[in-house]
Design a protein around this motif. Sequence first.
Motif, PDB file in Angstrom:
ATOM      1  N   LYS A  59       0.972  -1.292   0.095  1.00 40.17           N
ATOM      2  CA  LYS A  59       0.146   0.065   0.202  1.00 40.17           C
ATOM      3  C   LYS A  59       1.102   1.131   0.044  1.00 40.17           C
ATOM      4  N   LEU A  60       0.631   2.052  -1.189  1.00 34.95           N
ATOM      5  CA  LEU A  60       1.767   3.075  -1.147  1.00 34.95           C
ATOM      6  C   LEU A  60       1.239   4.466  -0.861  1.00 34.95           C
ATOM      7  N   LEU A  61       1.968   5.244  -0.254  1.00 33.86           N
ATOM      8  CA  LEU A  61       1.701   6.728  -0.239  1.00 33.86           C
ATOM      9  C   LEU A  61       1.406   7.408  -1.621  1.00 33.86           C
ATOM     10  N   GLU A  62       0.653   8.325  -1.920  1.00 36.91           N
ATOM     11  CA  GLU A  62       0.381   9.032  -3.103  1.00 36.91           C
ATOM     12  C   GLU A  62       1.759   9.473  -3.693  1.00 36.91           C
ATOM     13  N   GLU A  63       2.613   9.931  -2.821  1.00 43.48           N
ATOM     14  CA  GLU A  63       3.877  10.632  -3.338  1.00 43.48           C
ATOM     15  C   GLU A  63       4.573   9.750  -4.116  1.00 43.48           C
ATOM     16  N   VAL A  64       4.184   8.287  -4.012  1.00 40.67           N
ATOM     17  CA  VAL A  64       5.248   7.579  -4.706  1.00 40.67           C
ATOM     18  C   VAL A  64       4.660   7.458  -6.377  1.00 40.67           C
ATOM     19  N   THR A  65       3.624   7.666  -6.560  1.00 43.96           N
ATOM     20  CA  THR A  65       3.069   7.788  -7.721  1.00 43.96           C
ATOM     21  C   THR A  65       2.586   9.013  -8.655  1.00 43.96           C
ATOM     22  N   MET A  66       2.528   9.914  -7.687  1.00 45.48           N
ATOM     23  CA  MET A  66       2.134  11.634  -8.129  1.00 45.48           C
ATOM     24  C   MET A  66       3.161  12.594  -7.846  1.00 45.48           C
ATOM     25  N   ILE A  67       3.361  13.415  -8.935  1.00 39.49           N
ATOM     26  CA  ILE A  67       4.136  14.438  -8.724  1.00 39.49           C
ATOM     27  C   ILE A  67       3.497  15.594  -8.109  1.00 39.49           C
ATOM     28  N   LYS A  68       3.881  16.286  -7.091  1.00 42.21           N
ATOM     29  CA  LYS A  68       3.172  17.520  -6.635  1.00 42.21           C
ATOM     30  C   LYS A  68       4.238  18.687  -6.717  1.00 42.21           C
ATOM     31  N   ASN A  69       5.403  18.646  -6.908  1.00 46.61           N
ATOM     32  CA  ASN A  69       6.351  19.687  -6.883  1.00 46.61           C
ATOM     33  C   ASN A  69       6.606  19.888  -8.383  1.00 46.61           C
ATOM     34  N   LYS A  70       6.094  21.117  -8.989  1.00 50.13           N
ATOM     35  CA  LYS A  70       6.424  21.337 -10.358  1.00 50.13           C
ATOM     36  C   LYS A  70       7.089  22.683 -10.584  1.00 50.13           C
ATOM     37  N   ALA A  71       8.091  22.976  -9.659  1.00 50.28           N
ATOM     38  CA  ALA A  71       9.104  24.002  -9.822  1.00 50.28           C
ATOM     39  C   ALA A  71      10.157  23.550 -10.794  1.00 50.28           C
ATOM     40  N   THR A  72      10.389  24.671 -11.655  1.00 54.71           N
ATOM     41  CA  THR A  72      11.409  24.280 -12.817  1.00 54.71           C
ATOM     42  C   THR A  72      12.886  24.800 -12.548  1.00 54.71           C
ATOM     43  N   PHE A  73      13.655  24.312 -13.038  1.00 56.10           N
ATOM     44  CA  PHE A  73      15.101  24.844 -13.189  1.00 56.10           C
ATOM     45  C   PHE A  73      15.358  26.219 -13.632  1.00 56.10           C
ATOM     46  N   LEU A  74      16.171  27.061 -13.189  1.00 57.51           N
ATOM     47  CA  LEU A  74      16.659  27.992 -13.460  1.00 57.51           C
ATOM     48  C   LEU A  74      18.197  28.097 -13.910  1.00 57.51           C
ATOM     49  N   PRO A  75      18.607  28.604 -14.930  1.00 60.49           N
ATOM     50  CA  PRO A  75      20.001  28.607 -15.285  1.00 60.49           C
ATOM     51  C   PRO A  75      21.121  28.835 -14.190  1.00 60.49           C
ATOM     52  N   ARG A  76      21.961  28.098 -14.214  1.00 62.27           N
ATOM     53  CA  ARG A  76      23.138  28.113 -13.070  1.00 62.27           C
ATOM     54  C   ARG A  76      23.511  29.766 -12.912  1.00 62.27           C
ATOM     55  N   ALA A  77      23.590  30.430 -13.925  1.00 61.35           N
ATOM     56  CA  ALA A  77      24.147  31.887 -14.096  1.00 61.35           C
ATOM     57  C   ALA A  77      23.122  32.686 -13.141  1.00 61.35           C
ATOM     58  N   VAL A  78      21.892  32.526 -13.449  1.00 66.27           N
ATOM     59  CA  VAL A  78      20.820  33.025 -12.641  1.00 66.27           C
ATOM     60  C   VAL A  78      20.949  32.804 -10.986  1.00 66.27           C
ATOM     61  N   THR A  79      21.051  31.235 -10.536  1.00 64.30           N
ATOM     62  CA  THR A  79      20.695  31.146  -9.369  1.00 64.30           C
ATOM     63  C   THR A  79      22.027  31.407  -8.586  1.00 64.30           C
TER      64      THR A  79
END
Length: 257
Positions: A59-79
């Motif tokens: 019996k799995l937690l929904e975190e195992v099959t679902m993506i909740k965090n949709k943040a995307t990468f910024l370029p290294r020069a920016v971060t």
Amino acid sequence: MVLGTTTCIGIQNNPGAEFKSADLEDFNGNHGLKSGSLLNSSANIFFFESDLHPGRLMKLLEEVTMIKNKATFLPRAVTESMPFSSNKFFDILKLFSMDPKSARAKMMKQSIENCERESIEGEDKYCATSLESLIDNSVSRLGKNIQVLSTEVEKETKTGEFTISKGVKNMGEKEIVCHTLKYPYAVFLCHSIDKTDVYKVPLIGSDGTKVKAIALCHKDTSTWNPRHFAFQFLKVKPGSVPICHFLAKESIVWVPN
């Protein structure tokens, strides 16, 4: 070298716009939930290595099959031009126009603190604030002949009941596991822990959905905090038996080819 589907690559015009107050998967294995609620959960949050066999119901937690965090990468020069430390936290909040008392601010602070915490014994740890740093750090540790693994789900499903099917595969114990952190842009906390095996685990849901999950089995827990939730959940003592858990779908694992 192939990036798994876990990683969303891109640039948001407003990195803070889609940052939600979703659960934060912490590094006590609590998946952002309070220990009390997990103790009452029927899910196989932690399990034994001997459970990884065909026919075993999970019996799995929904975190195992679902993506909740949709943040995307910024370029290294920016971060690299932006602050990312506890002593610059109020500058960070100003940068993203966030209320210091908000739930989002609290999770951002926790993410930074997770990156700044001291490594436990046998752990090699770093945080990657860009795709470039994620790849470079992994290559520097494992070499160029590597691959990325993440949980693969055939289709969106709401079922939590799965059965292990044939084909469980041990991918070895040379690995780097990267967890997403809650932040306005993509940040991964990556670490490698001694004596940890990586498994590919094929699962079939009660609705027929096929999942290729990634599980980790920690063979030496003798240095873990005795109050770690895993020991409460499995009713075992530190160092007594290997302890396993599935990775959240948002997490990735680097392993040699």
